[in-house]
Design a protein around this motif. Structure first.
Motif, PDB file in Angstrom:
ATOM      1  N   MET A   1     -18.358 -66.363  44.842  1.00 58.03           N
ATOM      2  CA  MET A   1     -17.785 -65.146  44.276  1.00 58.03           C
ATOM      3  C   MET A   1     -17.328 -64.183  45.371  1.00 58.03           C
ATOM      4  N   TYR A   2     -18.182 -63.985  46.381  1.00 60.48           N
ATOM      5  CA  TYR A   2     -17.797 -63.091  47.470  1.00 60.48           C
ATOM      6  C   TYR A   2     -17.612 -63.920  48.742  1.00 60.48           C
ATOM      7  N   ALA A   3     -16.464 -64.580  48.868  1.00 57.72           N
ATOM      8  CA  ALA A   3     -16.179 -65.303  50.102  1.00 57.72           C
ATOM      9  C   ALA A   3     -15.962 -64.277  51.208  1.00 57.72           C
ATOM     10  N   PRO A   4     -16.256 -64.640  52.455  1.00 58.96           N
ATOM     11  CA  PRO A   4     -15.978 -63.681  53.541  1.00 58.96           C
ATOM     12  C   PRO A   4     -14.474 -63.359  53.561  1.00 58.96           C
ATOM     13  N   LEU A   5     -14.153 -62.110  53.772  1.00 59.38           N
ATOM     14  CA  LEU A   5     -12.749 -61.702  53.816  1.00 59.38           C
ATOM     15  C   LEU A   5     -12.118 -62.192  55.112  1.00 59.38           C
ATOM     16  N   GLU A   6     -10.866 -62.581  55.024  1.00 57.64           N
ATOM     17  CA  GLU A   6     -10.201 -63.010  56.251  1.00 57.64           C
ATOM     18  C   GLU A   6      -9.937 -61.787  57.134  1.00 57.64           C
ATOM     19  N   PRO A   7      -9.757 -62.019  58.430  1.00 58.01           N
ATOM     20  CA  PRO A   7      -9.468 -60.874  59.309  1.00 58.01           C
ATOM     21  C   PRO A   7      -8.161 -60.197  58.894  1.00 58.01           C
ATOM     22  N   HIS A   8      -8.029 -58.928  59.231  1.00 52.95           N
ATOM     23  CA  HIS A   8      -6.786 -58.199  58.975  1.00 52.95           C
ATOM     24  C   HIS A   8      -5.667 -58.915  59.740  1.00 52.95           C
ATOM     25  N   GLY A   9      -4.568 -59.185  59.059  1.00 49.19           N
ATOM     26  CA  GLY A   9      -3.476 -59.913  59.706  1.00 49.19           C
ATOM     27  C   GLY A   9      -3.663 -61.414  59.699  1.00 49.19           C
ATOM     28  N   GLY A  10      -4.824 -61.886  59.226  1.00 43.23           N
ATOM     29  CA  GLY A  10      -4.994 -63.326  59.027  1.00 43.23           C
ATOM     30  C   GLY A  10      -5.703 -64.069  60.146  1.00 43.23           C
ATOM     31  N   ARG A  11      -5.731 -63.514  61.357  1.00 40.77           N
ATOM     32  CA  ARG A  11      -6.300 -64.242  62.488  1.00 40.77           C
ATOM     33  C   ARG A  11      -7.073 -63.258  63.360  1.00 40.77           C
ATOM     34  N   LEU A  12      -8.248 -63.655  63.781  1.00 42.54           N
ATOM     35  CA  LEU A  12      -9.061 -62.782  64.614  1.00 42.54           C
ATOM     36  C   LEU A  12      -8.576 -62.863  66.063  1.00 42.54           C
ATOM     37  N   VAL A  13      -8.209 -61.718  66.621  1.00 38.12           N
ATOM     38  CA  VAL A  13      -7.801 -61.662  68.030  1.00 38.12           C
ATOM     39  C   VAL A  13      -9.043 -61.788  68.913  1.00 38.12           C
ATOM     40  N   TYR A  14      -8.917 -62.571  69.981  1.00 35.68           N
ATOM     41  CA  TYR A  14     -10.008 -62.622  70.970  1.00 35.68           C
ATOM     42  C   TYR A  14      -9.382 -62.895  72.323  1.00 35.68           C
ATOM     43  N   ASN A  15      -8.860 -61.835  72.928  1.00 40.10           N
ATOM     44  CA  ASN A  15      -8.166 -61.960  74.207  1.00 40.10           C
ATOM     45  C   ASN A  15      -9.116 -61.622  75.346  1.00 40.10           C
ATOM     46  N   VAL A  16     -10.142 -62.416  75.468  1.00 37.30           N
ATOM     47  CA  VAL A  16     -11.169 -62.182  76.484  1.00 37.30           C
ATOM     48  C   VAL A  16     -11.305 -63.460  77.306  1.00 37.30           C
ATOM     49  N   VAL A  17     -11.131 -63.316  78.614  1.00 38.29           N
ATOM     50  CA  VAL A  17     -11.284 -64.477  79.501  1.00 38.29           C
ATOM     51  C   VAL A  17     -12.660 -64.396  80.142  1.00 38.29           C
ATOM     52  N   GLU A  18     -13.519 -65.344  79.777  1.00 37.77           N
ATOM     53  CA  GLU A  18     -14.872 -65.303  80.335  1.00 37.77           C
ATOM     54  C   GLU A  18     -14.967 -66.123  81.634  1.00 37.77           C
ATOM     55  N   ASP A  19     -14.065 -67.055  81.772  1.00 40.86           N
ATOM     56  CA  ASP A  19     -14.087 -67.913  82.960  1.00 40.86           C
ATOM     57  C   ASP A  19     -13.629 -67.111  84.181  1.00 40.86           C
ATOM     58  N   ARG A  20     -14.519 -66.946  85.157  1.00 47.78           N
ATOM     59  CA  ARG A  20     -14.246 -66.067  86.301  1.00 47.78           C
ATOM     60  C   ARG A  20     -13.049 -66.565  87.115  1.00 47.78           C
ATOM     61  N   ASP A  21     -12.969 -67.873  87.298  1.00 45.89           N
ATOM     62  CA  ASP A  21     -11.863 -68.422  88.093  1.00 45.89           C
ATOM     63  C   ASP A  21     -10.528 -68.165  87.409  1.00 45.89           C
ATOM     64  N   ARG A  22     -10.508 -68.442  86.106  1.00 45.33           N
ATOM     65  CA  ARG A  22      -9.256 -68.233  85.380  1.00 45.33           C
ATOM     66  C   ARG A  22      -8.865 -66.756  85.418  1.00 45.33           C
TER      67      ARG A  22
ATOM     68  N   SER B   1     -25.005 -66.205  59.144  1.00 45.25           N
ATOM     69  CA  SER B   1     -26.329 -66.791  59.397  1.00 45.25           C
ATOM     70  C   SER B   1     -27.409 -66.132  58.543  1.00 45.25           C
ATOM     71  N   ARG B   2     -27.177 -64.869  58.177  1.00 49.07           N
ATOM     72  CA  ARG B   2     -28.143 -64.174  57.329  1.00 49.07           C
ATOM     73  C   ARG B   2     -27.983 -64.531  55.857  1.00 49.07           C
ATOM     74  N   GLY B   3     -26.903 -65.200  55.512  1.00 52.55           N
ATOM     75  CA  GLY B   3     -26.657 -65.540  54.106  1.00 52.55           C
ATOM     76  C   GLY B   3     -26.144 -64.364  53.290  1.00 52.55           C
ATOM     77  N   TRP B   4     -25.679 -63.324  53.966  1.00 52.63           N
ATOM     78  CA  TRP B   4     -25.190 -62.149  53.229  1.00 52.63           C
ATOM     79  C   TRP B   4     -23.823 -62.443  52.613  1.00 52.63           C
ATOM     80  N   LYS B   5     -23.667 -62.080  51.350  1.00 51.90           N
ATOM     81  CA  LYS B   5     -22.388 -62.261  50.667  1.00 51.90           C
ATOM     82  C   LYS B   5     -21.707 -60.911  50.407  1.00 51.90           C
ATOM     83  N   ILE B   6     -22.512 -59.904  50.130  1.00 52.87           N
ATOM     84  CA  ILE B   6     -21.964 -58.572  49.855  1.00 52.87           C
ATOM     85  C   ILE B   6     -22.561 -57.635  50.912  1.00 52.87           C
TER      86      ILE B   6
END
Lengths: 454, 454
Positions: free
Chosen positions: A1-22, A206-211
């Motif tokens: 009934m309460y599926a998780p809502l998709e991110p605004h715009g449809g896709r979650l931005v994650y512009n973070v480079v964790e690799d130090r060399d890169r 992971s918590r099983g929260w729906k609302i």
């Protein structure tokens, strides 16, 4: 009934480079541009764009991936849409003309944005443009009584911190996509409250929260706030109570008299630790953002970031994210029940195409009723809508300034006003900063030290 | 957004003739059949069909217009549908074979049903049939652990008042449409709480209420009930609190130890008069019905009558309309979230074709938490669904029998358990009937006097 809502715009931005060399190879040889705060007329910092850079690159404002172009800004001011998707505020990287010239910045370049001299993010400069009259810009961002009379009651001025941020921007702007190349380490106590969208969504799952209902805060919680959260859980559920409250504190520019950020976060956490919320029905998190105090516009911003964080509902109370009497006290409820046609929002944000999907929980004030022996609901009123209070007794209102007086005098607030465990948190940070509220000294420390280390 | 729901079956039944001349001409020359209570094995009345006649003719159970035929009963027992529309209980006018013979009753006849010798209603006899084994009938009405294991935990027996009503029915039944030809006058204090559907719908409209949540009661309200009502108002609203609580007391057959009907009605009214509910957010009304204690089935009955009364939502708590441990304590929540397939209800009642339109508010228990200083929510659990409590503290549960002991001892209950104004109502009727709860003496008075005068 309460599926998780998709991110605004449809896709979650994650512009973070964790690799130090890169990250190093991305940054190598780039012109460095030091991130500069926006200063108020008295020279005090009122905004630090590093927070927007963090908020953008970690996806809190998905689908936005960088600072906005002139077209983006125009679209926001015309219809509150960013490349089609509802969004309330221009996100602008302002800069001095001399800096642009002296560094020889050009469209198409990439630059390394540095924070206190250390690398933070790479920006691919898509556009360099002039901002024009920033007073007009600020008026256009927040509205005027003439153009936006349904919610704006008074002309904005320099006493409004959000208006002032746009008013005081430097004359030019860099627009372009951002990539965080040196993810900062959060200091204590911030680190444990930092839960960007991709983490937050997994946590909720992971918590099983729906609302899950979001609570916006920039305050140490009084019992009135606690009761607002507890009642909002009941409203959000529709057929049963919500599973959890998702407290999301706005951490950023402060003003003298505010509660200090550390006490805000740990104060909310104390409600959980001391059991006023069951540990599996409550979580405290933060977003880096220099608050615009844009009431209905800020509520739309809040809905966007918290939809990206994974909640399903958002509670809005009286004077949501407001200061002064520029807006109607229930301007936010107006937006969420009728839209704001004068800003180009023709219907409530969840009813328009490419709007947000988070559903509102619109509430008025709560105050202690000694006859009922509990916090009672006082109702709300806006436009032609008027809701009576829940009970028929005169409530005992405790004003914020009364409580402030009590605290400054060193007195423990009455049990019906503040939980003792929350007060203890105020005292803890009072000992650290020498005063229970934000002072000029705190502002200086905060600007020098920020919340992060690089 | 919240238009008033249409009556169950699409049209509100109102088979009441107020014109005395027309009523007289309808009744003239008809055979009189005296309405007889159903008696328990000890000879005490456990049901009086006059209440069902009132409830049917005033439209509380629209679209039902009379007592049911054998086909109607079979359809209810097979799939809980009355001529297509969801309905939980057979409504049967049971009668002795000797009475049918001695009065020469025949299908196609009209008869005048009399109450204590005075005309009440005309029945057009559509069918006269044998009920067969009433023990089997009673089992079929309520369910068995073998057939209905999702909610029935224990075989029904004579200790269950609803099962006993069907078990003790006379061997034959008259079916047919009813017309009330002599609308009774309600005695005090009942008169002011009598608000049949056509009146109730106008009342709700006149108040401007859009979201109204029904509260089922057969109890003088403890503060736990008040808090359940107040919280349910928040749940019902979805985006804002509901406008009002519609308290609807079930007035009918009592058992020793129950609260007396007069105290139940005036106790709820006291919450309104003393301001615990704002006068424009609360109303107290009644339905005449000998309660079946059918937990999930009774909740469906409640939804039907209250949809007809004009509400939009219905709250359901733990052990809704239950007695003993025949049903799972959350059998009602099971129905309203999953349906009851073993009874022929494949989905929640508002999701099936010709189902009810009222939306549920499913809640667990509330109990006082001394640490929170308010009634806290304890959560609920059924099937594989388990909801944690709202706070992390141990609540102070006050058992019904403890409270009963306090009241019988003549002590004023603690302030966190019962409002003093409600207790004063108990004392008022205690003085009238000599005891704070229903006694054998009260049962005798009640059966002789009923709630109405003809």
């Amino acid at each position: 009934m309460y599926a998780p809502l998709e991110p605004h715009g449809g896709r979650l931005v994650y512009n973070v480079v964790e690799d130090r060399d890169r990250a190093a190879s991305m940054s190598a040889g780039l012109t460095k541009v030091e991130i500069e705060p926006t200063y108020g007329p008295d020279g005090a910092p009122i905004r630090n764009p590093y927070r927007e850079i963090m908020t953008i690159t970690y996806g809190f404002v998905s689908p936005i991936e960088g600072f906005m172009t002139r077209n983006d800004v125009d679209s926001i001011l015309r219809e509150r849409r960013y490349r089609g998707w509802l969004f309330p505020f221009p996100l602008i990287y302002d800069i001095d003309e001399e800096t642009v010239k002296s560094l020889g910045l050009k469209e198409g370049d990439s630059v390394l944005l540095t924070l206190k001299g250390k690398p933070l993010a790479v920006m691919n400069i898509e556009e360099i443009y002039k901002l024009g009259d920033r007073k007009e810009l600020a008026d256009a961002v927040f509205g005027t009584p003439e153009r936006n009379g349904e919610v704006v009651k008074k002309r904005f001025d320099e006493k409004h911190p959000g208006w002032l941020m746009y008013r005081m921007m430097r004359p030019m702007a860099l627009a372009g996509k951002l990539t965080l190349v040196n993810p900062p380490k959060f200091k204590e106590p911030y680190a444990r409250f930092w839960m960007p969208p991709h983490v937050s969504r997994e946590y909720i799952k992971s918590r099983g929260w729906k609302i899950v209902v979001a609570h916006q805060t920039r305050n140490v919680p009084h019992i009135g706030h606690e009761m607002l959260m507890k009642r909002a859980m009941f409203v959000a559920g529709a057929e049963r109570p919500a599973d959890a409250v998702f407290v999301n504190a706005i951490i950023g520019a402060k003003r003298p008299g505010d509660y200090v950020d550390e006490a805000i976060l740990e104060g909310h956490e104390a409600l959980n630790k001391a059991g006023y919320f069951h540990a599996n029905r409550h979580v405290v998190t933060m977003t880096l953002w220099d608050m615009r105090y844009g009431n209905p516009l800020e509520s739309l911003f809040h809905a966007v970031i918290r939809q990206n964080l994974g909640v399903t509902h958002h509670m809005f109370g009286r004077d949501h994210a407001a200061t002064g009497d520029y807006y109607d006290p229930y301007a936010t409820q107006y937006l969420w029940t009728r839209g704001l046609p004068s800003y180009g929002i023709e219907a409530p944000p969840y009813q328009v195409d490419k709007g947000v999907k988070v559903r509102p929980v619109n509430l008025g004030e709560f105050a202690y009723c000694p006859k009922c022996g509990e916090y009672t609901y006082l109702g709300m009123a806006y436009g032609d809508y008027k809701e009576p209070p829940l009970c028929g007794h005169p409530p005992e209102r405790v004003s914020g300034s009364f409580l402030r007086g009590v605290i400054i005098e060193g007195l423990r607030p009455p049990k019906v006003v503040m939980r003792p465990e929350v007060y203890d948190v105020i005292v803890k940070w009072w000992k650290v900063y020498g005063y229970p509220y934000v002072t000029d000294r705190y502002l200086k420390i905060k600007e020098q030290e920020l919340e992060v280390e690089l």
